[in-house]
Design a protein around this motif. Structure first.
Motif, PDB file in Angstrom:
ATOM      1  N   LEU A 231      32.025  66.525  35.599  1.00  0.00           N
ATOM      2  CA  LEU A 231      32.443  67.305  34.498  1.00  0.00           C
ATOM      3  C   LEU A 231      31.885  67.761  33.366  1.00  0.00           C
ATOM      4  O   LEU A 231      30.234  66.960  34.164  1.00  0.00           O
ATOM      5  N   ASP A 232      31.448  68.967  33.157  1.00  0.00           N
ATOM      6  CA  ASP A 232      30.221  69.673  32.682  1.00  0.00           C
ATOM      7  C   ASP A 232      30.283  69.146  31.183  1.00  0.00           C
ATOM      8  O   ASP A 232      31.093  69.609  30.290  1.00  0.00           O
ATOM      9  N   PRO A 233      29.024  68.359  30.743  1.00  0.00           N
ATOM     10  CA  PRO A 233      28.949  68.414  29.286  1.00  0.00           C
ATOM     11  C   PRO A 233      29.204  69.194  28.301  1.00  0.00           C
ATOM     12  O   PRO A 233      29.383  69.068  26.978  1.00  0.00           O
ATOM     13  N   VAL A 234      28.618  70.515  28.763  1.00  0.00           N
ATOM     14  CA  VAL A 234      27.981  71.933  27.783  1.00  0.00           C
ATOM     15  C   VAL A 234      29.158  72.446  28.178  1.00  0.00           C
ATOM     16  O   VAL A 234      30.117  72.992  26.729  1.00  0.00           O
ATOM     17  N   ARG A 235      30.146  71.872  28.755  1.00  0.00           N
ATOM     18  CA  ARG A 235      31.889  72.682  28.483  1.00  0.00           C
ATOM     19  C   ARG A 235      32.921  71.795  28.211  1.00  0.00           C
ATOM     20  O   ARG A 235      34.174  71.965  27.354  1.00  0.00           O
ATOM     21  N   CYS A 236      32.453  70.034  27.613  1.00  0.00           N
ATOM     22  CA  CYS A 236      33.381  69.661  27.284  1.00  0.00           C
ATOM     23  C   CYS A 236      32.668  68.512  26.432  1.00  0.00           C
ATOM     24  O   CYS A 236      31.668  68.233  26.451  1.00  0.00           O
ATOM     25  N   ASN A 237      33.471  67.750  25.126  1.00  0.00           N
ATOM     26  CA  ASN A 237      33.131  67.116  24.916  1.00  0.00           C
ATOM     27  C   ASN A 237      33.225  65.636  25.436  1.00  0.00           C
ATOM     28  O   ASN A 237      34.064  65.190  25.428  1.00  0.00           O
ATOM     29  N   VAL A 238      32.122  65.479  25.830  1.00  0.00           N
ATOM     30  CA  VAL A 238      32.275  63.863  26.591  1.00  0.00           C
ATOM     31  C   VAL A 238      32.065  62.336  25.576  1.00  0.00           C
ATOM     32  O   VAL A 238      30.767  62.437  25.633  1.00  0.00           O
ATOM     33  N   VAL A 239      33.198  61.830  25.708  1.00  0.00           N
ATOM     34  CA  VAL A 239      32.532  60.607  24.834  1.00  0.00           C
ATOM     35  C   VAL A 239      32.505  59.496  25.573  1.00  0.00           C
ATOM     36  O   VAL A 239      33.910  58.842  25.963  1.00  0.00           O
ATOM     37  N   GLN A 254      27.272  58.369  23.976  1.00  0.00           N
ATOM     38  CA  GLN A 254      27.712  56.949  24.653  1.00  0.00           C
ATOM     39  C   GLN A 254      27.866  56.613  23.252  1.00  0.00           C
ATOM     40  O   GLN A 254      26.543  55.689  22.786  1.00  0.00           O
ATOM     41  N   ILE A 255      28.610  55.371  23.381  1.00  0.00           N
ATOM     42  CA  ILE A 255      28.796  54.229  21.328  1.00  0.00           C
ATOM     43  C   ILE A 255      28.909  52.631  22.315  1.00  0.00           C
ATOM     44  O   ILE A 255      29.589  53.067  23.368  1.00  0.00           O
ATOM     45  N   GLU A 256      27.502  52.871  21.745  1.00  0.00           N
ATOM     46  CA  GLU A 256      27.609  50.917  22.243  1.00  0.00           C
ATOM     47  C   GLU A 256      28.333  50.131  21.110  1.00  0.00           C
ATOM     48  O   GLU A 256      27.756  50.495  20.415  1.00  0.00           O
ATOM     49  N   VAL A 257      28.900  49.067  21.673  1.00  0.00           N
ATOM     50  CA  VAL A 257      29.533  48.320  20.902  1.00  0.00           C
ATOM     51  C   VAL A 257      28.330  47.209  20.779  1.00  0.00           C
ATOM     52  O   VAL A 257      27.771  46.320  21.431  1.00  0.00           O
ATOM     53  N   ASP A 258      28.429  46.885  19.409  1.00  0.00           N
ATOM     54  CA  ASP A 258      27.038  45.565  18.878  1.00  0.00           C
ATOM     55  C   ASP A 258      27.477  45.508  18.195  1.00  0.00           C
ATOM     56  O   ASP A 258      26.674  45.485  16.785  1.00  0.00           O
ATOM     57  N   SER A 259      28.710  44.228  18.608  1.00  0.00           N
ATOM     58  CA  SER A 259      28.645  42.313  17.524  1.00  0.00           C
ATOM     59  C   SER A 259      27.944  41.963  17.000  1.00  0.00           C
ATOM     60  O   SER A 259      26.999  41.919  17.355  1.00  0.00           O
ATOM     61  N   PRO A 260      27.617  41.983  15.668  1.00  0.00           N
ATOM     62  CA  PRO A 260      28.416  42.099  14.277  1.00  0.00           C
ATOM     63  C   PRO A 260      28.487  43.646  13.953  1.00  0.00           C
ATOM     64  O   PRO A 260      29.536  44.137  13.504  1.00  0.00           O
ATOM     65  N   ARG A 261      27.470  44.374  14.079  1.00  0.00           N
ATOM     66  CA  ARG A 261      27.272  45.664  13.138  1.00  0.00           C
ATOM     67  C   ARG A 261      28.387  46.694  14.032  1.00  0.00           C
ATOM     68  O   ARG A 261      28.837  47.572  12.863  1.00  0.00           O
ATOM     69  N   LEU A 262      29.078  47.075  14.790  1.00  0.00           N
ATOM     70  CA  LEU A 262      29.615  48.126  15.522  1.00  0.00           C
ATOM     71  C   LEU A 262      30.614  47.708  16.257  1.00  0.00           C
ATOM     72  O   LEU A 262      30.478  46.474  17.563  1.00  0.00           O
ATOM     73  N   GLY A 263      31.782  46.615  15.759  1.00  0.00           N
ATOM     74  CA  GLY A 263      33.430  46.324  16.877  1.00  0.00           C
ATOM     75  C   GLY A 263      33.205  46.666  17.314  1.00  0.00           C
ATOM     76  O   GLY A 263      32.894  48.208  17.227  1.00  0.00           O
ATOM     77  N   LEU A 264      34.365  46.405  18.258  1.00  0.00           N
ATOM     78  CA  LEU A 264      35.243  47.250  19.414  1.00  0.00           C
ATOM     79  C   LEU A 264      36.387  49.035  18.660  1.00  0.00           C
ATOM     80  O   LEU A 264      36.092  49.467  18.874  1.00  0.00           O
ATOM     81  N   THR A 265      36.864  47.487  17.462  1.00  0.00           N
ATOM     82  CA  THR A 265      37.248  48.841  17.052  1.00  0.00           C
ATOM     83  C   THR A 265      37.122  49.697  15.939  1.00  0.00           C
ATOM     84  O   THR A 265      37.354  51.276  16.213  1.00  0.00           O
TER      85      THR A 265
END
Length: 467
Positions: A231-239, A254-265
């Motif tokens: 995938l080309d991250p310049v031409r598409c938004n990869v999250v 890149q979003i990292e799950v970090d309970s309890p600060r940031l849960g999966l949901t």
């Protein structure tokens, strides 16, 4: 002259690696001599890693081990993981031996192998050494941190996880070769028909779902990252939503799950609000199945992994944990399952005759795959070891199975609880199971038939069916 200089450069590089390894291994004593030779000759690592325990325990199991000894122990353990192609290092307290309650294990090819048992004092000090190396506070009893290092000539990203159990501190270290982030597709060894299912999905305008399945150490993360590299991250938004982030990728959110600060949901909602063209969810779990399917229904290209042995087991997993079942297949849905096999040394391999038991086994796999001997060839190989490989095995080769899901296959999985019946129906519709791909690789001389047996045995349940 240029060839001579190139050869000299390779020799010097090899000497440098040997010297670096030797500096990290002295505490293992005479027990580590010819480790690779013995491991490969017997085709396994368990007994050899256990033999290392005497030297490690002798050096660490003393009051107040020296800092240099602890540092060498950490480096030696990392070298063991790298050399044995292990994926995880596990340290835990609470063993049956009250004088040596600390246990150190590694996961090799999906199996846990005990390296050594340590006194509580030596165990805690070794944990502290890992925490110091990863930049974690000495007082920290739970959490995670990343480290990096060069082991056996390769660069690794190391993720350290800490937890406080009722017995005391526990730790897991996960190794990931950073080179996997740059692998070309050809290096995966996928059959062309498998990649032909995945490649159209990477046209982000179509949407779809790709699941890479396999147990720990099967190489599914490598396949996932290699697909993402197309995938080309310049031409598409990869999250991505990961727990935790294993490799840092430039141009990717890149979003990292970090309970309890940031849960999966919350992490998943945050990712969807960022208008992704591609969403990668680190692993398919009961609490992520509905999130993955929601992204798929929205028309977003969704990539993930699953801790399953086979394509059909992964499909059943998806359908059952979605609560209401898979409702629609508007966009392509592809599931790929894989396992790693030990390759044969090309220098010392030689053709071998099959005995009656071997022929019976091959016929069984061919019958289950609706194929004949003409589909695989009839020459199999073995290797007994040489100076190059010292045991007959060299490298790892992946075997695959892949399926583009349709409602007929889905209905078969829902109506038949018997995995053998599910497999028979899928094969009747052109599905090639993993055991057939493994057999075809063996007939090409890349792995032994004994290695295929090991893989097939791992795919069978107690009732003799595949899962």
């Amino acid at each position: 002259m240029l060839d001579l200089l190139a050869n000299l450069s390779e020799i010097l590089a090899g000497i440098a690696i040997v010297i670096a390894a030797a500096r990290a291994w002295p505490l293992l004593g005479a027990m580590n001599r010819n480790l690779i030779t013995r491991r490969r000759r017997r085709g396994g690592v368990g007994n050899d890693l256990r033999r290392l325990s005497a030297g490690l325990e002798r050096e660490l199991d003393v009051p107040n081990p020296r800092f240099s000894t602890l540092q060498q122990a950490r480096e030696g353990l990392m070298l063991i993981l790298a050399d044995a192609h292990a994926t995880n290092l596990h340290m835990q307290l609470g063993g049956l031996d009250p004088e040596h309650p600390g246990t150190v294990k590694v996961r090799v090819e999906g199996d846990l192998v005990t390296i050594c048992r340590l006194s509580a004092d030596a165990y805690v000090r070794l944990i502290d050494e890992f925490k110091d190396w990863a930049g974690m506070s000495a007082e920290l009893s739970w959490g995670r941190a990343r480290g990096a290092g060069s082991f056996a000539g390769r660069e690794y990203s190391v993720l350290i996880r800490l937890a406080e159990s009722v017995h005391g501190p526990a730790m897991t270290a996960h190794l990931l070769d950073t080179a996997v982030a740059e692998l070309p597709v050809a290096a995966l060894g996928m059959p062309s028909r498998t990649w032909q299912m995945i490649e159209p999905l990477l046209d982000v305008e179509r949407g779809g779902l790709a699941v890479f399945a396999g147990l720990s150490g099967s190489g599914k993360t490598v396949s996932l990252y290699t697909s993402m590299n197309q995938l080309d991250p310049v031409r598409c938004n990869v999250v991505t939503v990961e727990d935790p982030v294993e490799l840092l990728r430039p141009g990717v959110t890149q979003i990292e799950v970090d309970s309890p600060r940031l849960g999966l949901t919350e992490a998943f909602s945050l990712a969807r609000n960022m208008d992704p063209d591609v969403l990668m969810v680190g692993e398919l779990r009961p609490d992520t199945v509905r999130m993955v399917l929601r992204s798929y229904y929205d028309g977003c290209l969704t990539l993930t992994t699953a801790p399953s042995r086979s394509v059909l087991a992964t499909l059943a997993y998806l359908d059952s944990y979605s609560q209401v079942g898979i409702r629609e297949l508007i966009f392509p849905m592809v599931i790929v399952a894989q396992r790693l096999m030990r390759g044969l040394c090309v220098e010392c391999r030689e053709p071998t005759e099959l005995d009656e038991d071997d022929i019976r086994f091959v016929n069984q796999v061919l019958d289950e795959s609706a194929c004949t001997w003409d589909d695989i060839g009839a020459t199999f190989f073995v290797a007994h070891g040489c100076r190059k490989c010292e045991g007959g095995h060299e490298g790892r080769i992946a075997c695959y199975e892949a399926m583009q899901v349709d409602f007929e296959i889905l209905d078969s999985v829902r109506s038949n609880r018997n995995p053998r019946k599910q497999l028979e129906y899928a094969v009747g519709r052109g599905f090639e199971p993993m055991q057939f791909h493994a057999l075809r690789i063996a007939a090409q001389g890349e792995v032994s038939l004994a290695e295929v047996r090991r893989v097939v045995t791992g795919l069978r349940t107690a009732s003799g069916t595949y899962t």
